[in-house]
Design a protein around this motif. Structure first.
Motif, short mmCIF file in Angstrom:
data_model
loop_
_atom_site.label_atom_id
_atom_site.label_comp_id
_atom_site.label_asym_id
_atom_site.label_seq_id
_atom_site.Cartn_x
_atom_site.Cartn_y
_atom_site.Cartn_z
N PHE A 1 -11.35 -2.01 0.81
CA PHE A 1 -10.01 -2.13 1.39
C PHE A 1 -9.04 -2.74 0.39
N LEU A 2 -9.49 -3.77 -0.34
CA LEU A 2 -8.63 -4.45 -1.30
C LEU A 2 -8.14 -3.50 -2.39
N LEU A 3 -9.05 -2.68 -2.93
CA LEU A 3 -8.66 -1.74 -3.97
C LEU A 3 -7.64 -0.73 -3.45
N GLY A 4 -7.89 -0.19 -2.26
CA GLY A 4 -6.95 0.75 -1.67
C GLY A 4 -5.60 0.10 -1.40
N SER A 5 -5.62 -1.16 -0.98
CA SER A 5 -4.39 -1.88 -0.68
C SER A 5 -3.57 -2.12 -1.94
N VAL A 6 -4.22 -2.47 -3.03
CA VAL A 6 -3.52 -2.70 -4.30
C VAL A 6 -2.85 -1.42 -4.78
N VAL A 7 -3.58 -0.31 -4.70
CA VAL A 7 -2.99 0.98 -5.09
C VAL A 7 -1.82 1.32 -4.18
N GLY A 8 -1.97 1.07 -2.88
CA GLY A 8 -0.89 1.33 -1.94
C GLY A 8 0.34 0.52 -2.25
N ALA A 9 0.16 -0.77 -2.62
CA ALA A 9 1.29 -1.64 -2.95
C ALA A 9 1.99 -1.15 -4.21
N LEU A 10 1.22 -0.71 -5.20
CA LEU A 10 1.80 -0.23 -6.45
C LEU A 10 2.59 1.06 -6.25
N MET A 11 2.20 1.82 -5.22
CA MET A 11 2.85 3.12 -5.00
C MET A 11 3.88 3.08 -3.88
N ILE A 12 4.21 1.89 -3.38
CA ILE A 12 5.15 1.78 -2.27
C ILE A 12 6.46 2.48 -2.57
N GLY A 13 7.04 2.18 -3.74
CA GLY A 13 8.33 2.77 -4.07
C GLY A 13 8.28 4.28 -4.16
N TYR A 14 7.24 4.80 -4.80
CA TYR A 14 7.10 6.26 -4.94
C TYR A 14 6.87 6.91 -3.60
N GLY A 15 5.97 6.34 -2.80
CA GLY A 15 5.61 6.95 -1.53
C GLY A 15 6.78 7.00 -0.56
N THR B 1 -4.11 -9.63 6.20
CA THR B 1 -3.66 -10.64 5.25
C THR B 1 -3.50 -10.03 3.86
N ILE B 2 -4.47 -9.22 3.45
CA ILE B 2 -4.40 -8.55 2.15
C ILE B 2 -3.17 -7.66 2.08
N SER B 3 -2.93 -6.88 3.14
CA SER B 3 -1.78 -5.98 3.16
C SER B 3 -0.47 -6.75 3.03
N HIS B 4 -0.34 -7.85 3.76
CA HIS B 4 0.90 -8.63 3.70
C HIS B 4 1.06 -9.32 2.34
N LEU B 5 -0.03 -9.81 1.76
CA LEU B 5 0.06 -10.43 0.44
C LEU B 5 0.52 -9.41 -0.61
N ALA B 6 0.01 -8.18 -0.48
CA ALA B 6 0.37 -7.14 -1.44
C ALA B 6 1.84 -6.78 -1.36
N LYS B 7 2.45 -7.04 -0.18
CA LYS B 7 3.85 -6.66 0.02
C LYS B 7 4.83 -7.81 -0.18
N LEU C 1 -3.26 3.25 3.04
CA LEU C 1 -2.28 3.64 4.05
C LEU C 1 -1.67 2.42 4.75
N GLN C 2 -2.51 1.44 5.07
CA GLN C 2 -2.02 0.27 5.81
C GLN C 2 -0.98 -0.48 5.01
N THR C 3 -1.17 -0.57 3.69
CA THR C 3 -0.22 -1.28 2.84
C THR C 3 0.96 -0.41 2.48
N GLU C 4 0.70 0.84 2.13
CA GLU C 4 1.76 1.77 1.70
C GLU C 4 2.79 2.00 2.80
N LEU C 5 2.31 2.20 4.03
CA LEU C 5 3.21 2.54 5.13
C LEU C 5 3.70 1.32 5.90
N GLY C 6 3.13 0.14 5.60
CA GLY C 6 3.41 -1.03 6.40
C GLY C 6 4.85 -1.49 6.40
N LEU C 7 5.61 -1.15 5.37
CA LEU C 7 7.00 -1.59 5.30
C LEU C 7 7.90 -0.83 6.26
#
Length: 223
Positions: free
Chosen positions: A58-72, A152-158, A114-120
């Motif tokens: 989950f952590l690895l997916g979340s980090v990638v999601g956070a890095l791609m927030i702007g693009y996505g 918690t991981i998703s929110h920290l990444a954002k 998905l949880q991190t990328e779409l969370g905003l």
């Protein structure tokens, strides 16, 4: 306290009242900080129940999601995303055939992304991981503690994204402190209540509330 008992719901209650107290520009970042306090404290109060072997994926997916927030967010239409999440939750909970079929493709790498990328932009992405954990784990405490760590991981990444929303975020520092203290106290009380409640009862409540949330997400898009 609600989230401490059933694993989610507190954030939706919170964001419904924040507009009364905050300017629109501050709602998203302050909500994110308070939710970070709520989720992390809920996880800490149930630390021994966290299923740590699920976290790295989950952590690895979340980090990638956070890095791609702007693009996505600039390349994907978000209009129908809540309805898609709602439909996925409904089918995953109540269609054994769908649940069995999708299990072959379900991955915590993808859920974290998905949880991190779409969370905003989609207020209720936490139930994505909660619905999968409810299917894979049998203990209510493991489900809620692990879900709290995931959120918690998703929110920290954002957090860097939240901070970029506004320069005046900490002008309401007193309010943020009171809300964070309230979230931690609620997590403590909710956890104590959950630990004293029967396993099957809480899991059934989670399933019912997830169903109602999913129907609400679909209805909001359809109507």
């Amino acid at each position: 306290m609600v989230a401490g008992i059933v694993g989610f719901g507190g954030g939706m209650l919170l964001i419904s009242v924040l507009p009364v107290f905050l300017s629109p520009a501050l709602i998203i970042p302050i909500h994110g900080l308070v939710q970070l306090a709520s989720n992390s404290s809920r996880m800490l109060f149930s630390l021994k129940h966290v299923r740590w072997q699920l976290v790295p994926r989950f952590l690895l997916g979340s980090v990638v999601g956070a890095l791609m927030i702007g693009y996505g967010l600039s390349h994907i239409s978000m209009e129908y995303v809540p309805a898609a999440i709602g439909l996925y939750i409904l089918l995953n909970l109540w269609s054994p055939k769908f649940s069995a079929s999708v299990s072959r493709y379900e991955s915590f790498y993808l859920i974290g992304f998905l949880q991190t990328e779409l969370g905003l932009v989609v207020g209720a992405t936490g139930p994505l991981s909660l619905s999968v954990l409810t299917k894979q784990l049998e203990s209510k405490d493991e489900i809620i503690a692990t879900s709290a760590l995931f959120m918690t991981i998703s929110h920290l990444a954002k957090v860097p994204v939240y901070l970029s929303f506004t320069e005046s975020m900490f002008s309401d520092l007193d309010l943020i402190v009171y809300m964070v203290l309230g979230a931690i106290l609620g997590s403590f009380i909710g956890t104590k209540l959950r630990l004293s409640t029967k396993n099957g009862y809480i899991i059934k409540i989670i399933q019912v509330l997830l169903t109602l949330l999913a129907v609400k997400m679909i209805a909001e898009v359809a109507l």
